[in-house]
Motif scaffolding. Structure first.
Motif, PDB file in Angstrom:
ATOM      1  N   GLU A   1       0.903  -1.340   0.033  1.00  0.00           N
ATOM      2  CA  GLU A   1      -0.217   0.086  -0.106  1.00  0.00           C
ATOM      3  C   GLU A   1       1.111   1.297   0.019  1.00  0.00           C
ATOM      4  O   GLU A   1       2.098   1.242   0.334  1.00  0.00           O
ATOM      5  CB  GLU A   1      -0.852   0.104   1.171  1.00  0.00           C
ATOM      6  CG  GLU A   1      -1.952  -0.984   1.322  1.00  0.00           C
ATOM      7  CD  GLU A   1      -1.420  -2.456   1.770  1.00  0.00           C
ATOM      8  OE1 GLU A   1      -0.209  -2.324   2.088  1.00  0.00           O
ATOM      9  OE2 GLU A   1      -2.200  -3.383   2.050  1.00  0.00           O
ATOM     10  N   PRO A   2       0.381   2.344  -0.475  1.00  0.00           N
ATOM     11  CA  PRO A   2       1.177   3.585  -0.386  1.00  0.00           C
ATOM     12  C   PRO A   2       1.728   3.726   0.870  1.00  0.00           C
ATOM     13  O   PRO A   2       2.719   4.620   1.014  1.00  0.00           O
ATOM     14  CB  PRO A   2       0.072   4.583  -1.030  1.00  0.00           C
ATOM     15  CG  PRO A   2      -0.866   3.940  -1.563  1.00  0.00           C
ATOM     16  CD  PRO A   2      -1.074   2.670  -1.071  1.00  0.00           C
TER      17      PRO A   2
ATOM     18  N   LEU B   1       3.288  17.032   1.067  1.00  0.00           N
ATOM     19  CA  LEU B   1       4.762  17.124   0.465  1.00  0.00           C
ATOM     20  C   LEU B   1       4.427  16.201  -0.722  1.00  0.00           C
ATOM     21  O   LEU B   1       3.774  15.014  -0.633  1.00  0.00           O
ATOM     22  CB  LEU B   1       5.779  16.330   1.267  1.00  0.00           C
ATOM     23  CG  LEU B   1       6.947  15.774   0.739  1.00  0.00           C
ATOM     24  CD1 LEU B   1       7.885  17.018   0.751  1.00  0.00           C
ATOM     25  CD2 LEU B   1       7.857  14.850   2.071  1.00  0.00           C
ATOM     26  N   ALA B   2       5.105  16.600  -1.952  1.00  0.00           N
ATOM     27  CA  ALA B   2       4.940  15.892  -3.125  1.00  0.00           C
ATOM     28  C   ALA B   2       6.111  15.868  -3.960  1.00  0.00           C
ATOM     29  O   ALA B   2       7.029  16.793  -3.812  1.00  0.00           O
ATOM     30  CB  ALA B   2       3.673  16.339  -4.043  1.00  0.00           C
TER      31      ALA B   2
ATOM     32  N   TRP C   1       3.222  12.523  -1.150  1.00  0.00           N
ATOM     33  CA  TRP C   1       3.639  11.667  -0.251  1.00  0.00           C
ATOM     34  C   TRP C   1       3.047  11.946   1.257  1.00  0.00           C
ATOM     35  O   TRP C   1       2.955  10.857   1.913  1.00  0.00           O
ATOM     36  CB  TRP C   1       5.244  11.932   0.087  1.00  0.00           C
ATOM     37  CG  TRP C   1       5.760  11.233  -1.168  1.00  0.00           C
ATOM     38  CD1 TRP C   1       6.577  11.816  -2.348  1.00  0.00           C
ATOM     39  CD2 TRP C   1       6.266   9.995  -1.532  1.00  0.00           C
ATOM     40  NE1 TRP C   1       7.052  11.042  -3.272  1.00  0.00           N
ATOM     41  CE2 TRP C   1       6.944   9.815  -2.703  1.00  0.00           C
ATOM     42  CE3 TRP C   1       5.977   8.737  -0.941  1.00  0.00           C
ATOM     43  CZ2 TRP C   1       7.419   8.509  -3.196  1.00  0.00           C
ATOM     44  CZ3 TRP C   1       6.437   7.487  -1.203  1.00  0.00           C
ATOM     45  CH2 TRP C   1       7.243   7.333  -2.597  1.00  0.00           C
ATOM     46  N   GLN C   2       2.770  12.957   1.434  1.00  0.00           N
ATOM     47  CA  GLN C   2       2.104  13.156   2.708  1.00  0.00           C
ATOM     48  C   GLN C   2       1.094  14.503   2.813  1.00  0.00           C
ATOM     49  O   GLN C   2       1.179  15.154   1.780  1.00  0.00           O
ATOM     50  CB  GLN C   2       2.843  13.352   3.821  1.00  0.00           C
ATOM     51  CG  GLN C   2       3.801  14.319   3.909  1.00  0.00           C
ATOM     52  CD  GLN C   2       4.891  14.569   5.110  1.00  0.00           C
ATOM     53  OE1 GLN C   2       5.254  13.328   5.588  1.00  0.00           O
ATOM     54  NE2 GLN C   2       5.237  15.770   5.547  1.00  0.00           N
TER      55      GLN C   2
ATOM     56  N   ASN D   1     -11.228  18.247  -6.300  1.00  0.00           N
ATOM     57  CA  ASN D   1     -10.886  19.313  -5.464  1.00  0.00           C
ATOM     58  C   ASN D   1      -9.843  18.943  -4.482  1.00  0.00           C
ATOM     59  O   ASN D   1      -9.330  19.945  -4.106  1.00  0.00           O
ATOM     60  CB  ASN D   1     -12.256  19.246  -4.533  1.00  0.00           C
ATOM     61  CG  ASN D   1     -13.434  19.704  -5.400  1.00  0.00           C
ATOM     62  OD1 ASN D   1     -13.300  20.461  -6.033  1.00  0.00           O
ATOM     63  ND2 ASN D   1     -14.462  18.914  -5.104  1.00  0.00           N
ATOM     64  N   GLU D   2      -9.421  17.879  -4.030  1.00  0.00           N
ATOM     65  CA  GLU D   2      -8.017  17.412  -3.255  1.00  0.00           C
ATOM     66  C   GLU D   2      -7.518  16.196  -3.785  1.00  0.00           C
ATOM     67  O   GLU D   2      -8.191  15.304  -4.446  1.00  0.00           O
ATOM     68  CB  GLU D   2      -8.630  17.433  -1.902  1.00  0.00           C
ATOM     69  CG  GLU D   2      -9.627  16.303  -1.647  1.00  0.00           C
ATOM     70  CD  GLU D   2      -9.926  16.301  -0.091  1.00  0.00           C
ATOM     71  OE1 GLU D   2      -9.789  17.386   0.685  1.00  0.00           O
ATOM     72  OE2 GLU D   2      -9.967  15.378   0.629  1.00  0.00           O
ATOM     73  N   ALA D   3      -6.360  15.918  -3.520  1.00  0.00           N
ATOM     74  CA  ALA D   3      -5.515  14.672  -3.695  1.00  0.00           C
ATOM     75  C   ALA D   3      -4.983  14.310  -2.141  1.00  0.00           C
ATOM     76  O   ALA D   3      -4.326  15.101  -1.685  1.00  0.00           O
ATOM     77  CB  ALA D   3      -4.369  14.721  -4.401  1.00  0.00           C
ATOM     78  N   VAL D   4      -4.976  13.347  -1.398  1.00  0.00           N
ATOM     79  CA  VAL D   4      -4.453  12.719  -0.305  1.00  0.00           C
ATOM     80  C   VAL D   4      -3.329  12.082  -0.656  1.00  0.00           C
ATOM     81  O   VAL D   4      -2.781  11.563  -1.671  1.00  0.00           O
ATOM     82  CB  VAL D   4      -5.509  12.093   0.476  1.00  0.00           C
ATOM     83  CG1 VAL D   4      -6.892  12.939   0.670  1.00  0.00           C
ATOM     84  CG2 VAL D   4      -5.883  10.509  -0.295  1.00  0.00           C
TER      85      VAL D   4
END
Length: 680
Positions: free
Chosen positions: A277-278, A294-295, A315-316, A345-348
């Motif tokens: 899993e991620p 953080l990406a 990443w977080q 709208n968002e990315a987790v």
């Protein structure tokens, strides 16, 4: 597709050699999960993975492509990566952001070696990976031979997760090695269970025993069960597969025919049950975890409609529309399906999405709302190995070229460019001829900049072989009013190779006043930029020994002209000769091709310095040699041809060396067009 993921996500790269069927596999994965209602194919240029014009023109992937789907309430983001070695940088950059990789290959023994660099990269970065042996309907070796050939190029043990059932050359089903249940494939439908084929019992038993032994190397309890002839429970085997795949300790192997969807559903099930899993990937990559966004940028696109688009792994934290990262306000937030964009709208944490308008942020960059956030590691930058000199077809386009190339390099970090100081050419560097042609296509299509190209000129130099003393140069000009007068005597001597240029003066009695001596040096230097053979002159010492001046008509400019006249007289008398740049080249190759590489280098006037085993690459050699730069211009093409595409080299400028007399005559007759010893 639902906006929210119910139970989790997986980010999976699809990698492998050219023509192994990666894009076809992606198409099948999207089809069987319902993301697309109809499969495209590479020949027709209508697949999700090859949506770029440059890819469709060539019927091959030339950049990474992202696609999203859902399976069993889990969101999958697949990254289809190019297979050609010329686009390896794209693949390596994308792999830095995934949880696992599917390595697609063909069941052809001769091509298995092409997987070695990819396996090495995956293992160096501890990226879990599964092998999918595609095109089993064209297999030219037995299943067990395929496994043994694959094991020879992987530093991690390979374990057969399936055993294929063949009827002649046709793949008809498989045996699941965990449950030992046999299944039969059906076109366009899931496989169903069938009785175990008795004729495969011995072969399957051998392969399964090897799988269990490989897993037992990391599980003492399983080892005890094997030693005591206890059949381990399926749950224990699956648990070991998940743990050991997630830690990149073993590599499960699957078989199929992606074009017919055979083997695709079992592959999906394995990704669902066994791929990490991620959250597991994040724990491995980050030393400290928080909620701060953080990406990392995995790929940069410039789209005709939306401008700059950055594919990022989160990443977080959570990314939102309009978030400020590294001081830059992002535009829209999207999921990608090839070139199609779905706004969200968002990315987790754990997702791979695209952000628009991240100006000034490049592929590989770490982006965060916190300027003190840690930098994530990047894939190593590949060195350029092939070059073309480029010129806009329309002269007025020269002013647009720099800005367009800047964007081109943002999209493709494997490119590089320079304005050569000696030849004054604009040189575009890359990983091969196709790589540069794709870049030139983009310049034409996206920026309306059609280019003319040719092989770069070799930056030859000149030097001299003997000394000439007391060379006289006098400049006298009268045109009304003050005239111009300068008078010098120069000694010209050769210097040892690599010494460059020295200027001295031995003036006695003020025959040349001090204020005019800099003009003499300037005149000498200007002459050296273009010698009698047509190239810059190096390794020369010039000494001003005598001269005379006029109290009214002399000037620094006059002495500059006098020095040029002296050099113009003296250098041809000093036996000028042509020098060529010599590169220090380190070639890496599988040792079965080492003898061919040695012949290739020798045939290009190379001086072999020696060869030895490559550190941490069993079965590979490093070959060191000196090679004239004129011989390098298509070197990578022949090297890859000799080594199944896996040979590579590192190079650096080393020294200058006299050109052999016959070759020098040909160069001076034909002009500097990169003539090598073969006349090419």
């Amino acid at each position: 597709m639902n906006e929210k993921v119910k139970s989790g996500s997986r980010n999976v790269a699809i990698v492998g050699p050219y023509l192994s069927g990666k894009t076809t596999l992606l198409e099948s994965l999207l089809f069987v999960t319902g993301a697309i209602s109809r499969k495209g194919n590479v020949k027709d240029g209508n697949t999700v993975g090859d949506s770029a014009n440059e890819a469709r023109d060539r019927r091959m992937s030339v950049e990474v492509s992202a696609a999203n789907t859902e399976y069993e309430n889990t969101r999958f983001t697949f990254i289809d990566c190019p297979g050609s070695v010329e686009f390896a940088q794209e693949t390596y950059n994308a792999l830095m952001g995934v949880d696992a990789a599917i390595v697609v290959c063909e069941p052809i023994r001769e091509r298995v070696l092409t997987l070695a660099p990819l396996f090495k990269f995956l293992d160096n970065w501890e990226i879990p990976h599964i092998v999918f042996v595609n095109k089993m309907d064209r297999a030219n070796i037995h299943v067990l031979e395929t496994l043994h050939a694959l094991k020879a190029v992987s530093s991690r043990p390979l374990v057969a997760h399936q055993y294929p059932i063949m009827q002649g050359e046709q793949l008809t089903g498989f045996i699941d090695m965990v449950s030992e249940q046999a299944y039969q494939y059906h076109p366009g439908a899931p496989a169903d269970s069938i009785p175990f084929p008795e004729e495969l019992k011995v072969e399957e038993h051998i392969a399964r025993a090897e799988m269990l032994e490989a897993l037992a190397n990391f599980d003492d309890h399983l080892l005890e069960e094997i030693l005591e002839d206890i059949e381990p429970p399926q749950e224990e085997i699956l648990k070991d597969l998940k743990l050991e795949l997630g830690a990149d300790l073993v590599v499960p192997v699957f078989f199929g025919v992606a074009e017919q969807d055979y083997g695709v559903r079992p592959l999906l099930e394995a990704l669902l049950r066994e791929a990490p899993e991620p959250e597991i990937t994040r724990e491995r990559r980050l030393s400290k975890i928080s909620d701060t966004p953080l990406a990392q940028v995995l790929k940069t696109f410039y789209t005709p409609q939306g401008g700059k688009l950055s594919l990022v792994r989160v990443w977080q934290g959570t990314l939102t529309d309009g978030i400020v990262l590294n001081g830059v306000r992002a535009g829209g937030l999207y999921r990608l399906m090839g070139q199609q964009q779905q706004q969200i709208n968002e990315a987790v944490a754990g997702e791979i999405v695209a952000l628009s308008r991240l100006e000034g942020i490049k592929t590989g960059d770490t982006i965060s709302t916190d300027s003190q956030m840690m930098e994530l590691p990047k894939a190593e930058q590949l060195e350029p190995v092939f070059a073309l000199a480029i010129t806009p077809e329309k002269r007025n386009d020269e002013v647009k070229l720099s800005a367009a190339i800047t964007k081109l390099l943002e999209e493709d970090p494997a490119l590089n460019w320079e304005q050569h100081g000696d030849t004054h050419e604009v040189i575009l560097w890359g990983q091969g001829e196709i790589h540069l042609q794709v870049a030139l296509d983009r310049l034409r299509r996206k920026y309306n900049l059609p280019m003319s190209t040719h092989l770069p000129q070799v930056p030859y130099k000149e030097t001299i072989r003997k000394s000439v003393n007391s060379v006289h140069g006098r400049y006298k000009h009268q045109s009304g009013g003050h005239g111009q007068f300068g008078d010098v005597f120069l000694d010209i001597q050769p210097l040892p190779r690599g010494e460059g240029f020295n200027f001295n003066e031995k003036i006695v009695g003020g025959v040349v006043p001090r204020q005019y001596i800099p003009g003499v040096e300037m005149g000498v230097r200007e002459f050296l930029t273009h010698g009698p053979l047509g190239f810059p002159i190096v390794d020369v010492a010039v000494t001003l020994t005598n001269g005379s001046y006029h109290s009214v008509d002399s000037s620094e400019q006059a002495f500059k002209q006098a020095a040029r006249l002296a050099m113009q007289t003296g250098i041809p008398q000093a036996q000028p000769t042509l020098l060529e740049p010599i590169l220090k080249v380190d070639v890496t190759t599988p040792n079965e091709f080492t003898s061919k590489v040695l012949q290739l280098l020798s045939g290009r006037r190379g001086q072999i310095l020696g060869y030895e085993g490559r550190h941490d690459w069993p079965g590979w050699d490093n070959v060191a040699a000196y090679l004239p730069q004129a011989e390098m211009q298509n070197f990578i093409v022949e090297l890859r041809s000799l080594t199944l595409g896996v040979g590579s080299f590192h190079w650096e400028q080393d020294h200058l060396q006299e050109v052999p007399e016959k070759l020098a005559e040909r160069i001076l007759t034909n002009g500097n067009n990169g003539v090598n010893s073969n006349g090419k």
